[in-house]
Design an enzyme around this catalytic site. Structure first.
Site, PDB file in Angstrom:
ATOM      1  N   SER A 113       0.900  -1.286   0.014  1.00  0.00           N
ATOM      2  CA  SER A 113       0.165   0.204  -0.174  1.00  0.00           C
ATOM      3  C   SER A 113       0.885   1.225   0.197  1.00  0.00           C
ATOM      4  O   SER A 113       1.825   1.322  -0.898  1.00  0.00           O
ATOM      5  CB  SER A 113      -1.000   0.093   1.248  1.00  0.00           C
ATOM      6  OG  SER A 113      -1.816   0.580   1.083  1.00  0.00           O
ATOM      7  N   HIS A 114       0.742   1.747   1.404  1.00  0.00           N
ATOM      8  CA  HIS A 114       1.253   3.314   0.605  1.00  0.00           C
ATOM      9  C   HIS A 114       2.297   3.474   2.104  1.00  0.00           C
ATOM     10  O   HIS A 114       3.080   4.356   1.733  1.00  0.00           O
ATOM     11  CB  HIS A 114       0.447   4.287   1.786  1.00  0.00           C
ATOM     12  CG  HIS A 114       0.685   3.284   3.373  1.00  0.00           C
ATOM     13  ND1 HIS A 114      -1.190   2.830   3.853  1.00  0.00           N
ATOM     14  CD2 HIS A 114       0.671   3.771   4.772  1.00  0.00           C
ATOM     15  CE1 HIS A 114      -1.164   1.734   4.324  1.00  0.00           C
ATOM     16  NE2 HIS A 114       0.045   2.675   5.239  1.00  0.00           N
ATOM     17  N   ASP A 277      -2.384   6.304  -3.568  1.00  0.00           N
ATOM     18  CA  ASP A 277      -1.368   6.208  -2.491  1.00  0.00           C
ATOM     19  C   ASP A 277      -0.498   4.572  -3.706  1.00  0.00           C
ATOM     20  O   ASP A 277      -1.060   4.979  -4.970  1.00  0.00           O
ATOM     21  CB  ASP A 277      -1.256   5.423  -1.795  1.00  0.00           C
ATOM     22  CG  ASP A 277      -2.333   4.205  -1.939  1.00  0.00           C
ATOM     23  OD1 ASP A 277      -3.179   4.095  -2.005  1.00  0.00           O
ATOM     24  OD2 ASP A 277      -2.131   3.311  -0.686  1.00  0.00           O
ATOM     25  N   ASP A 279      -0.786   1.339  -4.256  1.00  0.00           N
ATOM     26  CA  ASP A 279      -1.920   1.055  -4.486  1.00  0.00           C
ATOM     27  C   ASP A 279      -2.857   1.141  -5.305  1.00  0.00           C
ATOM     28  O   ASP A 279      -4.088   0.490  -5.632  1.00  0.00           O
ATOM     29  CB  ASP A 279      -1.589  -0.702  -3.787  1.00  0.00           C
ATOM     30  CG  ASP A 279      -2.478  -0.492  -2.888  1.00  0.00           C
ATOM     31  OD1 ASP A 279      -2.083   0.806  -2.302  1.00  0.00           O
ATOM     32  OD2 ASP A 279      -3.442  -1.181  -2.331  1.00  0.00           O
ATOM     33  N   ASP A 281      -5.906   2.531  -4.001  1.00  0.00           N
ATOM     34  CA  ASP A 281      -7.003   2.622  -3.012  1.00  0.00           C
ATOM     35  C   ASP A 281      -7.207   3.571  -2.181  1.00  0.00           C
ATOM     36  O   ASP A 281      -8.017   4.180  -1.994  1.00  0.00           O
ATOM     37  CB  ASP A 281      -6.884   1.226  -2.539  1.00  0.00           C
ATOM     38  CG  ASP A 281      -5.855   1.149  -1.414  1.00  0.00           C
ATOM     39  OD1 ASP A 281      -5.012   2.047  -1.385  1.00  0.00           O
ATOM     40  OD2 ASP A 281      -6.069  -0.109  -0.912  1.00  0.00           O
ATOM     41  N   ARG A 282      -6.191   4.688  -1.661  1.00  0.00           N
ATOM     42  CA  ARG A 282      -6.002   5.557  -1.036  1.00  0.00           C
ATOM     43  C   ARG A 282      -6.318   7.049  -1.471  1.00  0.00           C
ATOM     44  O   ARG A 282      -6.054   7.130  -2.629  1.00  0.00           O
ATOM     45  CB  ARG A 282      -5.113   5.815   0.122  1.00  0.00           C
ATOM     46  CG  ARG A 282      -4.784   4.937   1.119  1.00  0.00           C
ATOM     47  CD  ARG A 282      -4.082   5.154   1.938  1.00  0.00           C
ATOM     48  NE  ARG A 282      -4.042   3.921   2.926  1.00  0.00           N
ATOM     49  CZ  ARG A 282      -3.696   3.772   4.473  1.00  0.00           C
ATOM     50  NH1 ARG A 282      -2.828   5.725   4.999  1.00  0.00           N
ATOM     51  NH2 ARG A 282      -3.767   3.367   5.645  1.00  0.00           N
ATOM     52  N   LYS A 376     -11.227  -0.562  -1.224  1.00  0.00           N
ATOM     53  CA  LYS A 376     -11.298   0.846  -1.336  1.00  0.00           C
ATOM     54  C   LYS A 376      -9.929   1.710  -2.181  1.00  0.00           C
ATOM     55  O   LYS A 376      -9.579   0.936  -3.146  1.00  0.00           O
ATOM     56  CB  LYS A 376     -11.006   1.804   0.052  1.00  0.00           C
ATOM     57  CG  LYS A 376      -9.548   1.437   0.109  1.00  0.00           C
ATOM     58  CD  LYS A 376      -8.993   2.501   1.591  1.00  0.00           C
ATOM     59  CE  LYS A 376      -7.091   1.655   2.243  1.00  0.00           C
ATOM     60  NZ  LYS A 376      -7.602   0.952   3.077  1.00  0.00           N
TER      61      LYS A 376
HETATM   62  C1  G1P Z   1      -4.339   1.580   8.351  1.00  0.00           C
HETATM   63  C2  G1P Z   1      -5.623   2.590   8.042  1.00  0.00           C
HETATM   64  C3  G1P Z   1      -7.039   1.370   7.902  1.00  0.00           C
HETATM   65  C4  G1P Z   1      -6.601   0.690   6.523  1.00  0.00           C
HETATM   66  C5  G1P Z   1      -5.547   0.282   6.558  1.00  0.00           C
HETATM   67  C6  G1P Z   1      -4.614  -0.467   5.391  1.00  0.00           C
HETATM   68  O1  G1P Z   1      -4.448   0.402   9.121  1.00  0.00           O
HETATM   69  O2  G1P Z   1      -5.514   2.848   9.614  1.00  0.00           O
HETATM   70  O3  G1P Z   1      -7.682   2.495   8.265  1.00  0.00           O
HETATM   71  O4  G1P Z   1      -7.353   0.164   6.288  1.00  0.00           O
HETATM   72  O5  G1P Z   1      -4.413   1.073   6.597  1.00  0.00           O
HETATM   73  O6  G1P Z   1      -4.586   0.358   4.239  1.00  0.00           O
HETATM   74  P1  G1P Z   1      -3.845   0.659  10.398  1.00  0.00           P
HETATM   75  O7  G1P Z   1      -2.643   0.568  10.528  1.00  0.00           O
HETATM   76  O8  G1P Z   1      -4.233   1.349  11.202  1.00  0.00           O
HETATM   77  O9  G1P Z   1      -3.520  -0.787  11.769  1.00  0.00           O
HETATM   78 ZN    ZN Z   2      -3.155   1.556  -0.174  1.00  0.00          ZN
END
Ligand code: G1P
Ligand code: ZN
Length: 544
Positions: A113-114, A277, A279, A281-282, A376
């Site tokens: 992800s990010h 981000d 991938d 999704d954000r 998302k």
């Molecule tokens: C974090 C975000 C959550 C999101 C997840 C995946 O998870 O808080 O909302 O779904 O990344 O992108 P966390 O690190 O808080 O468990």
């Molecule tokens: Zn992501």
């Protein structure tokens, strides 16, 4: 071609977190680490013989290696076909759509992800089920259990697939189809949004900047914004995916998109700024002179969704993760539709979406999406915003202010304390949890009176499952909230997340600076949880 059964020894740390198994690249590079995990996933599934598996990732370092391995293991285990994005690319929402569109059995989404990428960055593997969404806990629990005892995996002795070549190939007996990562997804967006109206807005001089952060949305954004919608070339920045995201941190927040924020706050800035981000999704949404918090964005999108063709019949309901502000709740109340509060993580929305009980979902962590996929979706959020702007013909700032004047404003912030000693963080949460029963009724400075204090337990209304210990909630009589939980996606130490929220009525003050508006709650959270004293941190690592 032969199918080989290779002996292996289990790893003890393959426990999927909030969103798949995320680890440092070095951990994934250990011999058999990827192989074990993918075999553990397949061992936990039934009935995929001859069926289709979708594979794609965000293009980060190690994607190519892991994809070739995944294809060979899928072939050896009896999948009939793999659909893989060209060059291994599929944004997470596009992967979700392709799973659904081609009625695949499931998919492997390769992303962290990010989180930063590159040889010293993070890597991740997530399994998604046939509805296109992340596997539910009963599957991820089974995968972890299996990973602890696995002693062999199956792999075909076949050549690598040419991932740059669109079309059909083979890996052993299995067909591999390399697909255009953008086309199906872009076609889906066209069914949801009024592209001609958005195109007309661009043609009349509307200016936008979109930062793809050297990550997966680059090709999608170029094709959709600059191609289909006619936005001027140069609208999309950093639009070529790179394995280390240009050495950046592909998290679309005000820390890593500071330049864009400054541009949008400047006199000659564009009308609209957005980012996505690693991938895809954000999303980050910034209007001229107005940053929109993700929690507000969820509420605003839900309130205005009917302006887009795909939602013109109205929405069935809204779901938000527990730490997300209650701004959307007020919209649901006004619309007379269902509202659900779920634990953190997109996987908890799947059942509600499948059952048709909600249409739009969101998380405070810059995630919004709808029933069009089961993830998302960053570009979806940007396009819905553009559609709303094109119809309402107002600025983002005007739309946000009108919203607050109608529903009130939920001042909201999240404070992250990253890389805290895991033991210290665990004890902090345990000690606060132990205190919870004694808190209701207590009154603190600024008339803050605690109405309830609990550790959130979610009862899924669709499948009846229960998920306990999902984060500490301390609610106040005036609607304010303090929420505290440990991150389930961090890869080093523990990340403590503190979420703060205060409600201001429609006729109240909506122009306060967020941190100042929340100051009493911030101080009280520290008093109750002892964050400064226990962690030795004077300030959070990131404030969003
Ligand atoms: C974090 C975000 C959550 C999101 C997840 C995946 O998870 O808080 O909302 O779904 O990344 O992108 P966390 O690190 O808080 O468990
Ligand atoms: Zn992501």
């Amino acid at each position: 071609m032969t199918i080989q059964t290779i002996k292996t020894a289990p790893f003890s740390d393959q426990k999927p977190g909030t969103s798949g198994l995320r680890k440092r690249v070095g951990v994934y590079q250990q011999p058999n680490y990827v192989e074990n995990y993918i075999q553990a996933i397949f061992d936990s599934l039934e009935g995929f013989e001859g069926k289709t598996l979708v594979i794609g990732g965000d293009g980060r370092f190690y994607n190519d290696v892991a994809i070739q391995t995944a294809i060979k293991i899928a072939s050896a285990n009896g999948f009939g076909k793999v659909l893989v994005g060209q060059n291994g690319l599929l944004s997470t929402p596009a992967a979700s759509h392709i799973i659904r569109h081609y009625k695949a059995f499931g998919g492997l989404v390769l992303s962290a992800s990010h989180n930063p990428g590159g040889p010293d960055g993070d890597f991740g593997i997530k399994y998604n089920v046939s509805n296109g969404g992340p596997a539910p806990e009963k599957i991820t629990d089974a995968v972890f259990a299996r990973s602890k005892v696995i002693d062999s995996y199956k792999i075909v002795d076949a050549a690598d697939v040419a991932l740059d070549r669109i079309g059909l190939q083979r890996s052993g007996n299995m067909v591999v189809e390399v697909v255009d990562p953008v086309a199906d997804y872009a076609a889906l967006m066209q069914t949801l949004f009024d592209f001609p109206a958005i195109e007309a807005m661009f043609a009349s001089g509307f200016r936008m900047t979109f930062d793809a952060m050297h990550a997966v949305t680059g090709p999608y954004a170029h094709a959709i914004f600059e191609g289909m919608l006619g936005a001027p070339k140069g609208t999309v920045l950093n639009g070529t995916p790179s394995p280390d995201f240009g050495q950046g941190h592909p998290d679309p927040n005000l820390v890593y998109c500071k330049e864009m924020y400054d541009l949008l706050m400047s006199a000659n800035g564009p009308d609209f700024g957005a980012a996505s981000d690693g991938d895809g999704d954000r999303n980050l949404i910034i209007g001229k002179n107005r940053f929109v918090t993700p929690s507000d964005s969820l509420a605003l999108l839900a309130a205005n969704a009917h302006l887009a063709p795909g939602y013109k019949q109205g929405i069935a309901g809204i779901a938000r993760s527990m730490p997300t502000s209650a701004a959307a709740d007020r919209v649901a109340e006004k619309l007379g539709i269902e509202m659900h509060e779920t634990p953190t993580g997109w996987k908890f929305f799947g059942n509600l979406l499948d059952a048709g009980r909600v249409t739009i979902c969101g998380e405070e962590s810059a995630g919004t999406g709808s029933n069009h996929v089961r993830e998302k979706d960053g570009l979806w959020a940007v396009l819905l915003w553009l559609n709303i702007l094109a119809v309402r013909k107002q600025s983002v700032d005007e739309i946000v202010r009108e919203h607050w004047a109608t529903y009130g404003r939920n001042y909201y912030t999240r404070h992250d304390y990253e890389e805290v000693d895991a033991e210290v963080a665990g004890k902090l949460v345990d000690d606060l949890r132990a205190k919870l029963p004694s808190l209701p009724g207590k009154v603190f400075e600024d008339d803050l009176q605690i109405a309830y204090a609990d550790d959130f337990t979610y009862h899924d209304p669709v499948d009846g499952s229960t998920s306990a210990k999902q984060g500490i909630r301390i609610g106040f009589t005036d609607g304010s909230r303090i929420v505290l939980r440990l991150s389930g996606t961090g890869t080093v130490g523990a990340t403590l997340r503190l979420y703060l929220e205060r409600y201001e009525a429609p006729d109240g003050r909506h122009d306060l600076e967020t941190q100042a508006a929340l100051e009493p709650l911030i101080a009280l959270a520290d008093e109750l949880a002892g964050i400064t004293q226990r962690t030795g941190r004077q300030a959070p690592s990131v404030i969003t």
